[in-house]
Design an enzyme around this catalytic site. Structure first.
Site, PDB file in Angstrom:
ATOM      1  CB  CYS A  24      -0.939   0.014   1.212  1.00  0.00           C
ATOM      2  SG  CYS A  24      -0.102   0.203   2.801  1.00  0.00           S
ATOM      3  CB  CYS A  25       1.102   4.345  -1.595  1.00  0.00           C
ATOM      4  SG  CYS A  25      -0.439   4.690  -2.471  1.00  0.00           S
ATOM      5  CG  PHE A  26       0.653   8.693   1.557  1.00  0.00           C
ATOM      6  CD1 PHE A  26       1.403   8.099   2.541  1.00  0.00           C
ATOM      7  CD2 PHE A  26       1.119   9.862   0.985  1.00  0.00           C
ATOM      8  CE1 PHE A  26       2.604   8.637   2.960  1.00  0.00           C
ATOM      9  CE2 PHE A  26       2.314  10.424   1.393  1.00  0.00           C
ATOM     10  CZ  PHE A  26       3.058   9.807   2.387  1.00  0.00           C
TER      11      PHE A  26
END
Length: 528
Positions: A470-472
């Site tokens: 995942c990212c932000f």
């Protein structure tokens, strides 16, 4: 081509690891700078020894992070693109970055270029005028104790990309029995030590030309002034669905394209580096140079993130069908609050960018316009997010020279502009924003305790999932068969959107809660 696209997306995701740390460090640094500003805290506080020692300590920590950004990017690039054994790739990237710079240093030494011969004084003795000597000396730097070219984060990215290419090729390499101990993942650092110094030698030969090319592009963008700021702001929003906006941002923030400045005889390149250097070395960078750099940073985002998008969220709520308003209210309130406070906008943007190209392009245009207007009004607000935290820390606490009040003035215009423009387009063009979906397409939300298994099911089941990260705001998943991914199933888990970025890569947008979602999915898959 599809494999390349997938790797580009992985690379863009990897860049967020160091930038998230630096963004947080920048906030602490901004607070420290404000607390050492007599206009903010008063002369008495500035003269107090103990608080100033603590603030100085914070400055040194943040300064160390900014100084070692190239190494962070080398490690992040390797982790992001490694197909397996990511810790080994990260370890090899550290080694690769160091020995690459050793290769550069050795080549420079063979050409008679050393730290001693490139000081401003030595260059002036060789016949250069003072300005030329300062600029030439600033082309070199001591990085981790090694004299090398000042390539900023681009040097780290080069080392990371080459290292991970070697890693992916050799981490399963088997050697003859007598030396089998050095096979497999242990072989990666060994081959890195052999190859990266040679890369350094090649870089030492070609970097002057590459550096001149990058500087030329930066000069062209600099000469375009506010129009360059408009293009950055607009194209960053256009690239949001692809995830490639990270690459665009980091190019401007950490290369000469975002500007150049000289601090203590050392060249600082990139808009964010220049701004952070102004915080660690107060008064060392002229305001005009700072304004040129910050036109690419948070100041252009603030009117959009704090005022425009929350107003768009209100329009989405007001145009939802009455029976769906309660559900939509919770969705848009969370997205609006996140945008207002932190500048993270994907939860709101994914409510409309896939269902209305008109709203998508309007939003991109207005964002670019905001960047251009903030540049024309000579603002000087840095950092990267664009929410109220950046406005307060880097604008209000930065004093009158930041011209922070113009963001509020433009925000007062942007709020009604976004609201009425979005409302008009949604109602006139029958855009299916949340709460206006066709009844047969509206997904039924699953219970919280069922969410993880439904997500896995929507991704085609455990056997179809190769990797989860995942990212932000996005759950990033690599799947074996894209046709087994069911958008409606994923949307029923509270996702704001589903984006297929390649033949095997899909992004599910959950907003700031994505870390928790990713952790639960990994745990259920047994890979946590």
């Amino acid at each position: 081509m599809k494999q390349l696209t997938s790797q580009i997306h992985a690379f863009g995701k990897a860049l967020m690891m160091p930038i998230s740390v630096i963004a947080a460090a920048g906030i602490f640094l901004g607070l420290a700078a404000a607390m050492q500003n007599p206009a903010v805290t008063g002369e008495a506080f500035v003269q107090m020894a103990v608080p100033q020692v603590i603030i100085g300590f914070i400055r040194k920590i943040a300064g160390a992070l900014f100084t070692n950004l190239p190494l962070f990017f080398a490690v992040a690039s390797a982790i992001g693109l490694a197909t397996a054994e990511k810790p080994t790739a990260a370890f090899a990237a550290v080694i690769g970055y160091i020995v690459m710079n050793v290769g550069i240093s050795a080549t420079l030494a063979a050409k008679g270029i050393t730290a001693a011969t490139t000081t401003p004084a030595a260059l002036q003795q060789a016949g250069m005028d003072q300005t030329t000597a300062m600029m030439t000396s600033a082309e070199y730097i001591s990085m981790l104790g090694v004299f090398t070219y000042n390539m900023s984060v681009l040097g780290g990215v080069i080392a990371g990309l080459i290292t991970v290419a070697l890693h992916n090729r050799f981490y399963t390499q088997q050697l003859p029995t007598a030396i089998s101990f050095f096979g497999g993942r242990r072989f990666v650092p060994i081959v890195t030590v052999v190859c990266l110094p040679l890369v350094g030698v090649l870089l030492a030969l070609v970097w002057p030309t590459v550096g001149q090319g990058i500087a030329w592009i930066g000069a062209m963008i600099g000469k375009s002034g506010q129009y360059g700021a408009f293009l950055l702001g607009a194209f960053e929003r256009i690239l949001i669905p692809t995830g490639l906006h990270h690459i665009l941002n980091e190019t401007v923030r950490f290369t000469p394209i975002g500007g150049m400045a000289v601090v203590d005889g050392q060249t600082i390149v990139g808009a964010l580096n220049i701004f952070n250097a102004s915080l660690t070395h107060p008064g060392s960078i002229p305001d005009a140079t700072l304004r040129t750099a910050t036109q690419f940073l948070a100041q252009g985002k603030i009117p959009v993130m704090m005022f425009g998008l929350p107003a768009a969220a209100l329009a989405i709520y007001h145009t939802a069908r009455p029976e769906h308003k309660q559900r939509v209210k919770a969705l848009v309130m969370a997205g609006a609050l996140t945008s207002f406070t932190t500048g993270i906008t994907e939860p709101l943007e994914f409510c409309f960018i896939f269902v209305s190209p008109v709203l998508y392009l309007l939003h991109a245009f207005l964002t670019g316009l905001s960047f251009m207007l903030m540049s024309m009004l000579h603002l000087m607000i840095g950092n990267v997010q664009g929410g109220i935290i950046d406005l307060v820390v880097f604008g209000m606490l930065g004093g009158a020279k930041t011209h922070w009040w113009w963001t509020l003035a433009l925000g007062a215009i942007y709020a009604p502009l976004y609201y009425y423009a979005f409302r008009l387009v949604i109602t006139r063009m029958h855009v299916e924003t949340p709460g206006r979906e066709s009844e047969e397409e509206k997904p039924q939300q699953v219970a919280a305790d069922e969410r993880t298994q439904v997500i896995i099911s929507g991704l085609g089941g455990q056997a179809n999932i190769e990797d989860v990260d995942c990212c932000f705001t996005r759950l990033r998943v690599r799947v074996r068969e894209m046709n087994q991914v069911v958008d409606q199933t994923l949307m029923s888990t509270g996702a704001n959107g589903v984006n297929r970025v390649s033949e095997h890569d899909v992004q599910v947008i959950y907003g700031p809660q994505v870390e928790k979602v990713a952790s639960e999915v990994k745990r259920a898959l047994g890979v946590a």
